[in-house]
Motif scaffolding. Structure first.
Motif, PDB file in Angstrom:
ATOM      1  N   SER A 176       0.816  -1.206   0.000  1.00  0.00           N
ATOM      2  CA  SER A 176       0.000   0.000   0.000  1.00  0.00           C
ATOM      3  C   SER A 176       0.856   1.266   0.000  1.00  0.00           C
ATOM      4  CB  SER A 176      -0.974  -0.003   1.193  1.00  0.00           C
ATOM      5  OG  SER A 176      -0.275   0.014   2.420  1.00  0.00           O
ATOM      6  N   ALA A 177       2.040   1.215   0.640  1.00  0.00           N
ATOM      7  CA  ALA A 177       2.958   2.353   0.585  1.00  0.00           C
ATOM      8  C   ALA A 177       3.451   2.557  -0.842  1.00  0.00           C
ATOM      9  CB  ALA A 177       4.132   2.120   1.537  1.00  0.00           C
ATOM     10  N   LEU A 178       3.757   1.450  -1.493  1.00  0.00           N
ATOM     11  CA  LEU A 178       4.165   1.483  -2.902  1.00  0.00           C
ATOM     12  C   LEU A 178       3.058   2.108  -3.758  1.00  0.00           C
ATOM     13  CD1 LEU A 178       5.561  -1.578  -4.882  1.00  0.00           C
ATOM     14  CD2 LEU A 178       3.556  -0.366  -5.673  1.00  0.00           C
ATOM     15  N   ALA A 179       1.823   1.666  -3.557  1.00  0.00           N
ATOM     16  CA  ALA A 179       0.699   2.195  -4.336  1.00  0.00           C
ATOM     17  C   ALA A 179       0.538   3.690  -4.102  1.00  0.00           C
ATOM     18  CB  ALA A 179      -0.584   1.455  -3.974  1.00  0.00           C
ATOM     19  N   ASN A 180       0.735   4.139  -2.869  1.00  0.00           N
ATOM     20  CA  ASN A 180       0.656   5.571  -2.576  1.00  0.00           C
ATOM     21  C   ASN A 180       1.689   6.358  -3.354  1.00  0.00           C
ATOM     22  OD1 ASN A 180      -1.504   6.021  -0.879  1.00  0.00           O
ATOM     23  ND2 ASN A 180      -0.332   5.759   0.999  1.00  0.00           N
ATOM     24  N   LEU A 181       2.943   5.867  -3.337  1.00  0.00           N
ATOM     25  CA  LEU A 181       4.018   6.604  -3.997  1.00  0.00           C
ATOM     26  C   LEU A 181       3.833   6.619  -5.513  1.00  0.00           C
ATOM     27  CD1 LEU A 181       7.638   6.926  -3.055  1.00  0.00           C
ATOM     28  CD2 LEU A 181       7.166   6.246  -5.392  1.00  0.00           C
ATOM     29  N   VAL A 182       3.485   5.473  -6.101  1.00  0.00           N
ATOM     30  CA  VAL A 182       3.296   5.418  -7.551  1.00  0.00           C
ATOM     31  C   VAL A 182       2.115   6.296  -7.969  1.00  0.00           C
ATOM     32  CG1 VAL A 182       2.809   3.893  -9.513  1.00  0.00           C
ATOM     33  CG2 VAL A 182       4.354   3.134  -7.708  1.00  0.00           C
ATOM     34  N   PHE A 191      -4.375   2.330   5.555  1.00  0.00           N
ATOM     35  CA  PHE A 191      -5.221   1.466   6.378  1.00  0.00           C
ATOM     36  C   PHE A 191      -6.081   0.617   5.440  1.00  0.00           C
ATOM     37  CE2 PHE A 191      -4.063   4.834   9.254  1.00  0.00           C
ATOM     38  CZ  PHE A 191      -3.932   4.206  10.475  1.00  0.00           C
ATOM     39  N   THR A 192      -6.283  -0.626   5.764  1.00  0.00           N
ATOM     40  CA  THR A 192      -7.063  -1.525   4.908  1.00  0.00           C
ATOM     41  C   THR A 192      -8.250  -2.076   5.691  1.00  0.00           C
ATOM     42  OG1 THR A 192      -5.636  -3.370   5.560  1.00  0.00           O
ATOM     43  CG2 THR A 192      -5.087  -2.216   3.519  1.00  0.00           C
ATOM     44  N   PRO A 193      -9.354  -2.479   5.000  1.00  0.00           N
ATOM     45  CA  PRO A 193      -9.547  -2.482   3.552  1.00  0.00           C
ATOM     46  C   PRO A 193      -9.791  -1.076   3.001  1.00  0.00           C
ATOM     47  CG  PRO A 193     -11.534  -3.229   4.674  1.00  0.00           C
ATOM     48  CD  PRO A 193     -10.505  -3.008   5.734  1.00  0.00           C
ATOM     49  N   PRO A 194      -9.793  -0.920   1.651  1.00  0.00           N
ATOM     50  CA  PRO A 194      -9.658  -1.961   0.628  1.00  0.00           C
ATOM     51  C   PRO A 194      -8.211  -2.394   0.455  1.00  0.00           C
ATOM     52  CG  PRO A 194      -9.813   0.173  -0.418  1.00  0.00           C
ATOM     53  CD  PRO A 194     -10.008   0.425   1.053  1.00  0.00           C
ATOM     54  N   ARG A 195      -8.032  -3.601  -0.068  1.00  0.00           N
ATOM     55  CA  ARG A 195      -6.710  -4.118  -0.366  1.00  0.00           C
ATOM     56  C   ARG A 195      -6.220  -3.539  -1.695  1.00  0.00           C
ATOM     57  NH1 ARG A 195      -4.475  -6.143   3.919  1.00  0.00           N
ATOM     58  NH2 ARG A 195      -3.108  -7.371   2.590  1.00  0.00           N
ATOM     59  N   VAL A 196      -4.918  -3.608  -1.893  1.00  0.00           N
ATOM     60  CA  VAL A 196      -4.323  -3.036  -3.102  1.00  0.00           C
ATOM     61  C   VAL A 196      -4.863  -3.706  -4.360  1.00  0.00           C
ATOM     62  CG1 VAL A 196      -2.149  -2.811  -4.377  1.00  0.00           C
ATOM     63  CG2 VAL A 196      -2.247  -2.195  -1.959  1.00  0.00           C
ATOM     64  N   PHE A 197      -5.134  -5.022  -4.305  1.00  0.00           N
ATOM     65  CA  PHE A 197      -5.643  -5.689  -5.499  1.00  0.00           C
ATOM     66  C   PHE A 197      -7.063  -5.209  -5.846  1.00  0.00           C
ATOM     67  CE2 PHE A 197      -7.028  -8.691  -2.188  1.00  0.00           C
ATOM     68  CZ  PHE A 197      -8.356  -8.898  -2.555  1.00  0.00           C
ATOM     69  N   GLY A 200      -5.697   0.105  -5.733  1.00  0.00           N
ATOM     70  CA  GLY A 200      -4.300   0.405  -5.461  1.00  0.00           C
ATOM     71  C   GLY A 200      -3.852   1.688  -6.117  1.00  0.00           C
ATOM     72  N   VAL A 201      -2.994   1.592  -7.113  1.00  0.00           N
ATOM     73  CA  VAL A 201      -2.460   2.769  -7.807  1.00  0.00           C
ATOM     74  C   VAL A 201      -3.601   3.532  -8.476  1.00  0.00           C
ATOM     75  CG1 VAL A 201      -0.945   3.552  -9.669  1.00  0.00           C
ATOM     76  CG2 VAL A 201      -0.214   1.682  -8.159  1.00  0.00           C
ATOM     77  N   ASP A 202      -3.714   4.811  -8.148  1.00  0.00           N
ATOM     78  CA  ASP A 202      -4.765   5.682  -8.699  1.00  0.00           C
ATOM     79  C   ASP A 202      -6.157   5.091  -8.511  1.00  0.00           C
ATOM     80  OD1 ASP A 202      -2.873   7.544  -9.526  1.00  0.00           O
ATOM     81  OD2 ASP A 202      -2.619   6.590 -11.483  1.00  0.00           O
ATOM     82  N   GLY A 203      -6.345   4.318  -7.450  1.00  0.00           N
ATOM     83  CA  GLY A 203      -7.641   3.730  -7.172  1.00  0.00           C
ATOM     84  C   GLY A 203      -8.008   2.552  -8.043  1.00  0.00           C
ATOM     85  N   ARG A 204      -7.041   2.049  -8.835  1.00  0.00           N
ATOM     86  CA  ARG A 204      -7.321   0.942  -9.752  1.00  0.00           C
ATOM     87  C   ARG A 204      -6.833  -0.381  -9.156  1.00  0.00           C
ATOM     88  NH1 ARG A 204      -4.345   3.683 -14.784  1.00  0.00           N
ATOM     89  NH2 ARG A 204      -4.792   1.715 -15.837  1.00  0.00           N
ATOM     90  N   PRO A 205      -7.461  -1.511  -9.542  1.00  0.00           N
ATOM     91  CA  PRO A 205      -6.960  -2.810  -9.079  1.00  0.00           C
ATOM     92  C   PRO A 205      -5.495  -2.986  -9.472  1.00  0.00           C
ATOM     93  CG  PRO A 205      -9.096  -3.039 -10.138  1.00  0.00           C
ATOM     94  CD  PRO A 205      -8.641  -1.635 -10.412  1.00  0.00           C
ATOM     95  N   THR A 206      -4.675  -3.353  -8.517  1.00  0.00           N
ATOM     96  CA  THR A 206      -3.231  -3.358  -8.755  1.00  0.00           C
ATOM     97  C   THR A 206      -2.609  -4.680  -8.320  1.00  0.00           C
ATOM     98  OG1 THR A 206      -3.130  -0.957  -8.436  1.00  0.00           O
ATOM     99  CG2 THR A 206      -1.051  -2.181  -8.244  1.00  0.00           C
ATOM    100  N   LEU A 207      -1.857  -5.276  -9.236  1.00  0.00           N
ATOM    101  CA  LEU A 207      -1.072  -6.472  -8.940  1.00  0.00           C
ATOM    102  C   LEU A 207       0.337  -6.039  -8.591  1.00  0.00           C
ATOM    103  CD1 LEU A 207      -0.748  -9.666  -9.077  1.00  0.00           C
ATOM    104  CD2 LEU A 207       0.165  -9.267 -11.377  1.00  0.00           C
ATOM    105  N   VAL A 208       0.781  -6.352  -7.378  1.00  0.00           N
ATOM    106  CA  VAL A 208       2.154  -6.073  -6.963  1.00  0.00           C
ATOM    107  C   VAL A 208       2.852  -7.404  -6.747  1.00  0.00           C
ATOM    108  CG1 VAL A 208       3.646  -4.981  -5.247  1.00  0.00           C
ATOM    109  CG2 VAL A 208       1.454  -3.922  -5.837  1.00  0.00           C
ATOM    110  N   GLN A 209       3.932  -7.629  -7.492  1.00  0.00           N
ATOM    111  CA  GLN A 209       4.715  -8.870  -7.345  1.00  0.00           C
ATOM    112  C   GLN A 209       6.196  -8.531  -7.237  1.00  0.00           C
ATOM    113  OE1 GLN A 209       1.740 -12.104  -7.723  1.00  0.00           O
ATOM    114  NE2 GLN A 209       3.641 -11.673  -6.654  1.00  0.00           N
TER     115      GLN A 209
END
Length: 440
Positions: A176-182, A191-197, A200-209
């Motif tokens: 989530s910190a990554l999603a904030n910065l990107v 704070f969650t939920p929602p989860r990053v998936f 996440g990034v710009d409020g869109r579903p995000t896959l982080v691997q």
């Protein structure tokens, strides 16, 4: 030893002659150039449609190599459920763990496996944006920019890759910190939920691997689930990259088969080491006399209170005090918190100060209730943070107090068994005070 080569800045090991390794890393002396990559692996094996690769990933049993070991196919399926073109895929190479160098080594020696995996993950979830998130380093970024340009000239990539620099912070790689910065914000967890998936990034579903996970994905796409399961254990198949920090101070990154005996990876010294740190700074100490019975697998490590985590295995030298090393790490982790919730704002600094007092690092007289306070405060912060940083810190702390219980009793009496006060575990340079420094 069932291990293969390492980073250019670290000691390199010869690849094993067992026919199974290396998979991810090239032999020593072989760089990560595109021509060599294409000769070895060929072009990106696209499937031609979204979701097509996911059943193979499920059959392979691939789990994330960033620390949590979460099943990769489940993340892919969750993000693929979004509207086509809306999802974001991020390759996470931030590697905020100070004791780890595996992602750095992989991006240096086999960057095209990572970039292949990024493209395949983007196709699998139907992503409209693709990001490679790596630690802030001008040379690393310039090299990756050049490699991405070479791929573009060969028309290997179907999605443009955007490079984003991660600050040198422990939490920089938290999802989530990554999603904030990107997204253009600060590198602090949400704070969650929602989860990053989900958002996440710009409020869109995000896959982080993690970047290592993506490299494995690229190999599974080429050689299949059966090939991937040819090494490892039935429940934890494949290989993983480990950062090995031996008692003599040498450091190398090795690719090891999951299930490999830890003793064969670590070359434990003749002069008995008191303990081994397993998993990194959110991992746990394990007494050295238990290591000979353990393997590089979560199934083996969990009964000992540990897990593979970030793939860090650090052998504490016999002349160092594990309590002192742990107190230094605890202070670092407290300073690295985002400071946005009670456990991180108040709990971790109190815990770190008490650990420093017990270890004799503060110059203050030890409170006879310090062990009682540490136990109570640990229970108060656990499970209550915006992210898992307090939980990971408490896990590390508890393992230190258990494994070094004899040392703690000696410290309460003003003693210490260490012959050397020179720090062993790496702590990045940071602020001289306990001031918050949650911004990049």
């Amino acid at each position: 030893m069932s291990a293969a080569a390492a980073s250019a800045d670290l000691t390199q090991e010869e690849p094993a002659a067992d026919g199974g390794l290396p998979r991810l890393l090239p032999p020593p002396g072989h760089g990560g150039d595109l021509a060599g990559h294409l000769r070895t692996h060929g072009p990106v094996p696209y499937r031609g449609s979204a979701r097509a690769l996911i059943p193979q990933v499920r059959a392979a049993g691939l789990t994330g190599r960033g620390g949590a070991a979460f099943p990769v196919h489940r993340k892919l399926e969750a993000v693929a459920a979004a509207r086509p073109g809306r999802a974001v895929v991020v390759g996470n190479g931030a590697e905020g763990e100070p004791a780890s160098h595996k992602d750095q080594a992989l991006l240096h020696l086999a960057p095209h496996l990572v970039l292949d995996g990024l493209q395949l993950a983007a196709e699998a979830v139907g992503a409209g944006r693709v990001v490679l998130y790596v630690r802030h380093d001008v040379r690393v970024r310039a090299r990756l920019d050049d490699q991405i340009s070479q791929r573009s000239a060969r028309r290997l990539d179907r999605a443009a890759v955007e490079l984003v620099s991660a600050p040198a912070r422990f939490l920089a790689g938290e999802e989530s910190a990554l999603a904030n910065l990107v997204s253009g914000g600060t590198v602090v967890p949400r704070f969650t939920p929602p989860r990053v998936f989900e958002r996440g990034v710009d409020g869109r579903p995000t896959l982080v691997q993690n970047v290592e996970t993506l490299a494995h994905l690229a190999l599974i796409a080429r050689y299949g689930p059966g090939w991937f399961r040819g090494l490892g254990t039935p429940d934890e198949p494949g290989t993983m990259l480990c950062t090995l920090r031996r008692a003599d101070g040498s450091v190398n990154v090795a690719e090891a088969i999951i299930g490999t005996p830890l003793a064969s990876l670590l070359d434990l010294p003749a002069a008995a080491s008191p303990a081994v740190l397993v998993g990194g700074y959110h991992g746990a100490w394990v007494p050295a006399d238990q290591v000979s019975r353990l393997t590089l697998s979560n199934a083996s490590l969990r009964p000992a209170g540990a897990f593979t985590g970030a793939g860090v295995l650090a052998v504490l030298p016999a002349d160092r005090c594990g309590l002192v090393e742990s107190a230094r790490v605890a202070r670092y982790l407290a300073l690295e918190s985002a400071g946005q919730c009670g456990p991180c704002r108040s709990g971790l600094p109190s815990i770190a100060a008490a650990m420093g007092e017990l270890a004799g690092l503060t110059g203050r007289r030890r409170d006879p209730r310090v062990l009682e306070n540490l136990s109570r405060w640990a229970g108060l912060v656990e499970g209550r943070g915006a992210c898992h940083h307090p939980d990971g810190t408490v896990r590390f702390l508890r393992s230190a107090l258990q494994v070094f219980a004899g040392e703690a009793r000696l410290h309460l009496q003003g003693g210490c068994t260490a012959a050397s006060t020179r720090p062993f575990l790496p702590i990045p340079a940071g602020p001289a005070t306990d001031a918050d420094w949650s911004s990049p």
